[in-house]
Design a protein around this motif. Structure first.
Motif, PDB file in Angstrom:
ATOM      1  N   LYS A  60       0.836  -1.203   0.000  1.00  0.00           N
ATOM      2  CA  LYS A  60       0.000   0.000   0.000  1.00  0.00           C
ATOM      3  C   LYS A  60       0.873   1.256   0.000  1.00  0.00           C
ATOM      4  O   LYS A  60       0.594   2.225  -0.714  1.00  0.00           O
ATOM      5  N   GLN A  65      -1.685  -1.951  -6.435  1.00  0.00           N
ATOM      6  CA  GLN A  65      -3.069  -2.398  -6.383  1.00  0.00           C
ATOM      7  C   GLN A  65      -3.153  -3.821  -5.831  1.00  0.00           C
ATOM      8  O   GLN A  65      -2.257  -4.624  -6.053  1.00  0.00           O
ATOM      9  N   LYS A  67      -4.201  -7.699  -5.779  1.00  0.00           N
ATOM     10  CA  LYS A  67      -4.432  -8.656  -6.854  1.00  0.00           C
ATOM     11  C   LYS A  67      -4.663 -10.060  -6.296  1.00  0.00           C
ATOM     12  O   LYS A  67      -4.392 -11.066  -6.955  1.00  0.00           O
ATOM     13  N   ALA A 106       0.223  -8.190  -5.180  1.00  0.00           N
ATOM     14  CA  ALA A 106       0.021  -6.786  -5.533  1.00  0.00           C
ATOM     15  C   ALA A 106       0.378  -6.571  -7.000  1.00  0.00           C
ATOM     16  O   ALA A 106       1.132  -7.356  -7.590  1.00  0.00           O
ATOM     17  N   TYR A 107      -0.134  -5.485  -7.560  1.00  0.00           N
ATOM     18  CA  TYR A 107      -0.101  -5.324  -9.020  1.00  0.00           C
ATOM     19  C   TYR A 107       0.226  -3.891  -9.405  1.00  0.00           C
ATOM     20  O   TYR A 107      -0.222  -2.933  -8.778  1.00  0.00           O
ATOM     21  N   ASP A 109      -0.441  -1.914 -12.774  1.00  0.00           N
ATOM     22  CA  ASP A 109      -1.171  -2.017 -14.040  1.00  0.00           C
ATOM     23  C   ASP A 109      -0.716  -0.923 -14.988  1.00  0.00           C
ATOM     24  O   ASP A 109      -1.089   0.244 -14.845  1.00  0.00           O
TER      25      ASP A 109
END
Length: 407
Positions: A60, A65, A67, A106-107, A109
């Motif tokens: 965070k 993001q 995932k 976590a991602y 994009d």
């Protein structure tokens, strides 16, 4: 007009303060994950859950993001193996004798077609589960090198890639259940939260915290794509690279290789504190970890605009032993159990075949060394030279069998 101008200036300055800024927190991340308070991060324990929560907060903080299947988390429940020849049974939570592990995902994009997967396992042995090599009183196995080091480098790479190399998306994964047999990564590949056909390649860090003075760095999986060797050479800042072609090995990259995804696994080598309480934070080489993170970042940068890497199956996977002067010709079953070494095949006219060992034998001792997994097996093997003789002890159909071997 003056007030409006000042307001605009204030808003602009505020916006600048909120912009992402990379900060190296490798040492800080290791210190938290390998603290006694987490009691060795054994899968399914409160210590592991605390580690997972910390990793979520770091994701965070980095602006990534979620995932997983529940935010950043992907839980899986399983029944432990009943015996060395058993298989893990993924099941529903709440059933008797079940354990719940938690992957953290976590991602980034970038709206790209393909995704690079970068992972490291964060679980360890608690107070010394079956894989422990400690023979003294019960004690916390903090696993600073194994594998707080890999998680810290993974988080560092997430920070660097947040604003760089946007030709791919990035999935960052902290795996659970690795010490029990690659359970978290195996579960993910069968229950992926993205389309694995769009996975470009996977990079795994497991035990990258003890780079030695000669800067030897083992890189496994270099045969899984035609691009790896050239790229590793072109970006090498001065590491003494020990290459292994195989995409199969005793860590989480194996799960992705078996899905036809190119992989690389980085590893700084065996040491006397492996799977013992002595694997603590003060023994890590933090400058070395930073150098490894930079190297991996440069590899990713070199390939940023290269599109999707071609996958290639590797040959002679289990007999690739470039660090050893001798070999047994044994074909290990890497996915049998992360805590023991079972023979999956014997090459003809090699020491183990001559000694009468058989497929399915579980190697429990080589020379003076107890064998609990592939790493301890490799460590035991590395002390022998051609012409040496020793004893090997195996379990076969519940019985102990001892044999003499000459290399």
């Amino acid at each position: 007009m003056k007030k409006i101008s000042l307001l605009v200036l204030f808003i602009s300055l505020l916006g600048c303060k909120q912009e992402y800024s990379y900060k190296n927190k490798i040492k800080e991340d290791v210190a938290f994950l390998a603290d006694d308070k987490l009691e060795g991060r054994e899968t399914g324990t409160k210590g592991e859950q605390a580690a997972a929560a910390y990793i979520v907060e770091r994701f965070k903080e980095l602006g990534l993001q979620p995932k997983g299947t529940e935010g950043f988390y992907q839980t899986f429940t399983f029944k432990p193996k009943k015996g060395p020849h058993g298989e893990v049974d993924y099941t529903n939570a709440g059933e008797d004798s079940t354990i719940t592990g938690t992957n953290v995902l976590a991602y980034i994009d970038n709206q790209a077609e393909n995704t690079i997967i970068i992972g490291a396992h964060y679980d360890h042995l608690g107070y010394g589960s079956e894989g422990s090599l400690h023979r003294g009183d019960k004690d916390i196995h903090n696993g600073a090198d194994d594998n707080a080091s890999g998680v810290a480098v993974m988080l560092d790479l997430a920070g660097k890639l947040k604003t760089a190399n946007s030709s791919n998306n990035y999935l960052f994964m902290a795996f659970s259940g690795e010490e029990m047999g690659l359970l978290g990564s195996n579960y993910f590949t069968k229950n992926a939260t993205l389309d694995l056909s769009k996975a470009n390649y996977m990079i795994n860090m497991d035990m990258v915290g003890r780079l030695k003075q000669d800067s030897t760095l083992a890189v496994y999986g270099v045969g899984t794509s035609p691009r790896w060797k050239q790229t590793l050479s072109a970006t090498n800042p001065g590491f003494k690279i020990v290459e292994n072609e195989s995409g199969v090995g005793p860590s989480d990259h194996t799960s992705f290789y078996l899905q036809d995804i190119p992989v690389l696994h980085f590893f700084t080598g065996q040491h006397d504190d492996y799977h013992k309480p002595g694997d603590d934070t003060e023994k890590l080489n933090y400058e070395g970890m930073d150098a490894i993170s930079n190297y991996i970042f440069d590899v990713i940068t070199e390939l940023d605009k290269s599109g999707k890497l071609a996958f290639r199956k590797t040959k002679n996977e289990s007999e690739e032993t470039p660090r050893f002067k001798v070999g047994l010709g044994v074909v290990p079953d890497y996915l049998f159990d992360g805590e023991v070494m079972r023979v999956d095949g014997i090459s003809e006219d090699k020491p183990e075949q001559k000694a009468g060992l058989q497929k399915g034998d579980i190697v429990i001792k080589l020379g003076d060394s107890a064998i609990v997994d592939m790493m301890s097996y490799m460590r035991a093997l590395s002390v022998f030279q051609a012409g040496d003789s020793t004893q090997v002890v195996v379990k076969r159909d519940g019985k102990t069998v001892e044999a003499s071997i000459q290399f």
